[in-house]
Design a protein around this motif. Structure first.
Motif, PDB file in Angstrom:
ATOM      1  N   UNK B  75     -51.904  12.324  -8.910  1.00  0.00           N
ATOM      2  CA  UNK B  75     -51.671  13.074  -7.930  1.00  0.00           C
ATOM      3  C   UNK B  75     -50.341  13.811  -8.134  1.00  0.00           C
ATOM      4  N   UNK B  76     -49.636  13.261  -9.283  1.00  0.00           N
ATOM      5  CA  UNK B  76     -48.580  14.321  -9.745  1.00  0.00           C
ATOM      6  C   UNK B  76     -48.771  15.083 -10.807  1.00  0.00           C
ATOM      7  N   UNK B  77     -48.589  16.413 -10.650  1.00  0.00           N
ATOM      8  CA  UNK B  77     -48.841  17.489 -11.678  1.00  0.00           C
ATOM      9  C   UNK B  77     -48.210  17.417 -12.987  1.00  0.00           C
ATOM     10  N   UNK B  78     -47.000  16.640 -13.083  1.00  0.00           N
ATOM     11  CA  UNK B  78     -46.462  16.530 -14.458  1.00  0.00           C
ATOM     12  C   UNK B  78     -46.947  16.020 -15.354  1.00  0.00           C
ATOM     13  N   UNK B  79     -48.131  15.364 -15.283  1.00  0.00           N
ATOM     14  CA  UNK B  79     -48.862  14.533 -16.329  1.00  0.00           C
ATOM     15  C   UNK B  79     -48.343  13.230 -16.577  1.00  0.00           C
ATOM     16  N   UNK B  80     -48.812  12.835 -17.798  1.00  0.00           N
ATOM     17  CA  UNK B  80     -48.444  11.385 -18.064  1.00  0.00           C
ATOM     18  C   UNK B  80     -47.314  11.511 -19.401  1.00  0.00           C
ATOM     19  N   UNK B  81     -46.475  10.269 -19.191  1.00  0.00           N
ATOM     20  CA  UNK B  81     -45.479  10.222 -20.015  1.00  0.00           C
ATOM     21  C   UNK B  81     -44.958   8.907 -20.564  1.00  0.00           C
ATOM     22  N   UNK B  82     -44.636   8.410 -21.706  1.00  0.00           N
ATOM     23  CA  UNK B  82     -44.014   7.025 -21.976  1.00  0.00           C
ATOM     24  C   UNK B  82     -42.815   6.518 -21.148  1.00  0.00           C
ATOM     25  N   UNK B  83     -43.174   5.583 -20.380  1.00  0.00           N
ATOM     26  CA  UNK B  83     -41.924   5.083 -19.678  1.00  0.00           C
ATOM     27  C   UNK B  83     -41.432   3.633 -20.266  1.00  0.00           C
ATOM     28  N   UNK B  84     -42.089   2.801 -21.208  1.00  0.00           N
ATOM     29  CA  UNK B  84     -41.712   1.749 -21.542  1.00  0.00           C
ATOM     30  C   UNK B  84     -42.123   0.662 -20.380  1.00  0.00           C
ATOM     31  N   UNK B  85     -40.954  -0.103 -19.988  1.00  0.00           N
ATOM     32  CA  UNK B  85     -41.447  -1.316 -19.037  1.00  0.00           C
ATOM     33  C   UNK B  85     -41.229  -1.017 -17.663  1.00  0.00           C
ATOM     34  N   UNK B  86     -40.873   0.427 -17.232  1.00  0.00           N
ATOM     35  CA  UNK B  86     -40.455   0.846 -16.158  1.00  0.00           C
ATOM     36  C   UNK B  86     -41.451   0.092 -15.066  1.00  0.00           C
ATOM     37  N   UNK B  87     -42.752   0.532 -15.171  1.00  0.00           N
ATOM     38  CA  UNK B  87     -43.720   0.140 -14.379  1.00  0.00           C
ATOM     39  C   UNK B  87     -43.696  -1.357 -14.098  1.00  0.00           C
ATOM     40  N   UNK B  88     -43.346  -2.233 -15.096  1.00  0.00           N
ATOM     41  CA  UNK B  88     -43.018  -3.880 -14.679  1.00  0.00           C
ATOM     42  C   UNK B  88     -42.060  -3.988 -13.949  1.00  0.00           C
ATOM     43  N   UNK B  89     -40.632  -3.375 -14.099  1.00  0.00           N
ATOM     44  CA  UNK B  89     -39.874  -3.317 -13.233  1.00  0.00           C
ATOM     45  C   UNK B  89     -39.765  -2.812 -11.850  1.00  0.00           C
ATOM     46  N   UNK B  90     -40.643  -2.041 -11.819  1.00  0.00           N
ATOM     47  CA  UNK B  90     -41.024  -1.611 -10.207  1.00  0.00           C
ATOM     48  C   UNK B  90     -41.770  -2.591  -9.674  1.00  0.00           C
ATOM     49  N   UNK B  91     -42.614  -3.240 -10.248  1.00  0.00           N
ATOM     50  CA  UNK B  91     -43.422  -4.087  -9.668  1.00  0.00           C
ATOM     51  C   UNK B  91     -42.698  -5.411  -9.115  1.00  0.00           C
ATOM     52  N   UNK B  92     -41.460  -5.856  -9.780  1.00  0.00           N
ATOM     53  CA  UNK B  92     -40.704  -6.863  -9.423  1.00  0.00           C
ATOM     54  C   UNK B  92     -40.140  -6.788  -8.036  1.00  0.00           C
ATOM     55  N   UNK B  93     -39.683  -5.230  -7.768  1.00  0.00           N
ATOM     56  CA  UNK B  93     -39.172  -5.151  -6.548  1.00  0.00           C
ATOM     57  C   UNK B  93     -40.091  -4.552  -5.276  1.00  0.00           C
ATOM     58  N   UNK B  94     -41.466  -4.549  -5.810  1.00  0.00           N
ATOM     59  CA  UNK B  94     -42.312  -4.166  -4.807  1.00  0.00           C
ATOM     60  C   UNK B  94     -42.943  -5.517  -4.082  1.00  0.00           C
ATOM     61  N   UNK B  95     -42.507  -5.599  -2.785  1.00  0.00           N
ATOM     62  CA  UNK B  95     -42.661  -6.871  -1.862  1.00  0.00           C
ATOM     63  C   UNK B  95     -44.093  -6.895  -1.497  1.00  0.00           C
TER      64      UNK B  95
END
Lengths: 295, 326
Positions: B75-95
């Motif tokens: 849904x976001x236009x900027x395409x994809x980029x490498x973010x390392x473990x950011x997705x995993x960190x986000x999961x830990x704060x996702x209630x």
């Protein structure tokens, strides 16, 4: 073959046949247990019975409170489901996906099971563990790449995608099941065949396969059940062209509001092939479900 | 080391052994018994199946790991980029993720344990001769054969509907006021539907276990004056251990992946009250189009499943081996 035979003799081969396993301990307690068993059986079946009953009602009778128990049955709902535009193509897709994937599973699993049971080498157990470990992989963990790859190679909404995925889904179980059936083939038979100079393929065709045919049938039954009932891949990877019966069933509910009697008729029709197959082959089902580990 | 390879799994000590059955037990050769070429020739028939499964499961999973390290939202236009473990960190704060994980555990444990107990009781009931046994067994296995989509809709509409559902009518007879099952008690509703579907599976496995018990052991127990309860606890239950473990393992493999019932009965709701991990990941992937996030969740689910499965598998194969060696 199966242990769940209705009248299987319960005594061990060494015990005299006259000794029964359990002597009746008073007729009353036996009668009570029989009544409980009947009650439990009827209770578990009640939702299915209700679904079948509802499918023969008019819509107004289906959604009534208190529930309607006595009514003049009508085949209207069945006619309406069968007459739905496109119903045939959902059915055809399900039949193709189920039949092709089951055949493909058998073609791949028979040689594999032969290798791990009849002619094992060290480390074949590792292959067995690998197969069963893939069943531990949650399907959701692979759906995104599968979706992306299928999109890139123009295989979204294509029945071939479902055939491939259902094959991969059932193959590990099939290898495990067939291994246990192959292990029952007496070694002398195979030795005799090889002494007689029969080639490997000929041995397989004329000696081995006839002996494991019931096992192959049980394996096929399990593959058919899981492929016919599969919903997650069908939901995410198909649209208009390759959608299967579970998708048709779901669309019966969502697209036109709630027509309970019609939905019930569709549910009965969608479940019927697998239910009938399971009823007929319930003895094979037990071994199949337990991947042959339970005998 | 080769004990589990050279004996057929599940050929227990109590299975009647004919001479030919014994002869058919094949010995796994030791290292060096075959040349490398011969070993590979023997493994060759395995390869098509092995490659097929690797291509269909392992390659997509490796890609999932790759996607999970990228920020990639369709849904976001900027395409994809490498973010390392950011997705995993986000999961830990996702209630919501925590809720879904907890729900997964509750649904799996609840469904497997309750089905196991029901299945055991039903198997014991069916493990005796009585009028109509075959018929009752046929009725009992039917819920397992019904298409899960049909079963889910049957429960959510015909059974649990607040205004005309059969369950509310039944409880109204005994004076309980109507309940809106799928919105007031979503988790319970889902577990009931799942227990209904999986109890027959447990029953069939445990019935097979009960019927593999030999008569003379029970005869001896009864001669020694053991009552039915003592016989059950000290003889039948230990014999059933392997079958109980197998039922739990196989049941858990399937139930942990439950999607149909949640999608069709509650859609994970109300809110996210009844979402499990498969459903939540599906939501993020196919409704939120967040490929990076959903992939990371998939990876975490797999790691958790592998940890649990390792313990379960170790338990069950210890049991198989001890069964074969005794």
């Amino acid at each position: 073959m199966s242990t769940v035979t209705a009248d299987a003799p319960r005594t061990s081969p060494t015990a005299p046949p006259a000794i029964r396993r359990r002597r009746p301990k008073g007729r009353t307690s036996g009668h009570v247990l029989t009544v409980v068993a009947w009650a439990a059986g009827l209770l578990f079946f009640a939702p299915v019975a209700w679904m079948v009953l509802t499918s023969f009602k008019q819509e107004s009778q289906a959604a009534s409170n208190p529930p309607t128990f006595f009514f003049t049955p009508t085949l209207e709902q069945y006619a309406s489901v069968i007459g739905t535009a496109g119903a045939g193509s959902y059915l055809l897709n399900s039949v193709i996906a189920t039949a092709c994937s089951t055949l493909l599973v058998l073609v791949l699993a028979v040689p594999a099971a032969y290798a791990v049971s009849i002619r094992p080498v060290k480390r074949t157990q590792d292959f067995l563990f690998f197969f069963i470990s893939t069943k531990m992989l949650p399907i959701v963990a692979v759906i995104m790449p599968i979706y992306v790859i299928a999109g890139q190679i123009q295989l979204l909404d294509n029945i071939l995608t479902l055939i491939i995925l259902y094959t991969a889904m059932n193959l590990p179980i099939a290898v495990w099941m067939m291994r246990s059936f192959f292990l029952e083939v007496p070694g002398e038979v195979l030795e005799a065949a090889s002494i007689d100079g029969a080639s490997l393929l000929r041995t397989m065709r004329t000696v081995l396969l006839p002996m494991v045919a019931p096992g192959v049938a049980a394996t096929a039954l399990i593959c058919v059940i899981f492929a016919w009932n599969e919903f997650f891949f069908a939901l995410n990877l198909t649209a208009a062209n390759a959608a299967t019966v579970p998708i048709f069933l779901m669309s019966t509910m969502t697209s036109e509001g709630l027509f309970l009697a019609r939905l019930s008729a569709a549910s009965v029709l969608a479940s019927l092939p697998v239910v009938l197959a399971g009823w007929i082959a319930q003895k094979q089902l037990v071994r199949g479900l337990s991947m042959g580990a339970v005998k | 080391m080769s004990t589990a390879t050279d004996t057929p799994v599940g050929r227990g000590p109590d299975a009647p052994r004919t001479p030919s059955a014994d002869a058919s037990r094949r010995r796994a050769p030791h290292d060096g018994e075959y040349s490398k070429a011969e070993a590979w020739r023997r493994r060759l028939p395995l390869m098509p199946a092995f490659l097929f499964v690797v291509i269909c499961t392992q390659i997509p999973f490796l890609l999932t790991i790759w996607y999970s390290l990228r920020s990639w939202n369709l849904l976001r236009p900027e395409g994809e980029k490498f973010v390392g473990l950011r997705n995993y960190l986000d999961i830990f704060v996702d209630s919501t993720f925590r809720t879904a994980a907890l729900n997964s555990i509750l649904i799996t444990l609840g469904c497997v344990l309750v089905s196991l107990v029901f299945g055991l009781v039903l198997a014991l009931l069916l493990d005796r001769k009585f009028f109509g046994r075959g018929f009752i067994r046929t009725l009992l296995i039917t819920p397992f054969l019904i298409m899960p989509v049909a079963g889910a809709m049957l429960w959510s509409i015909s059974m649990f509907n607040p205004s005309y559902g059969l369950v509310n009518w039944l409880i109204s007879i005994v004076g309980i006021s109507p309940v809106d099952w799928t919105s007031q008690l979503p988790m319970l509703s889902i577990i009931i539907a799942l227990v209904w579907q999986w109890t027959p599976f447990m029953m069939l496995l445990l019935l097979a276990g009960l019927q593999s018990q030999t008569g003379d052991v029970l005869e001896a127990a009864s001669m020694d004056g053991a009552g039915p309860w003592t016989t059950f606890v000290y003889i039948t239950l230990p014999h059933l251990r392997f079958y109980l473990e197998l039922s739990v393992l196989l049941g858990a493999i399937y139930v942990v992946n439950t999607f149909d019932q949640i999608y069709l009965m509650t859609a994970g709701g109300p809110g996210t009250a009844s979402a499990n991990l498969p459903f939540y990941i599906y939501q993020r992937a196919f409704l939120g189009f967040d490929i990076g996030q959903s992939s990371a969740m998939g990876v975490i689910t797999v790691i958790a499943t592998i940890i649990v499965a390792m313990f379960a598998l170790r338990l069950i194969f210890t049991s198989i081996n001890s069964k074969e060696q005794s």
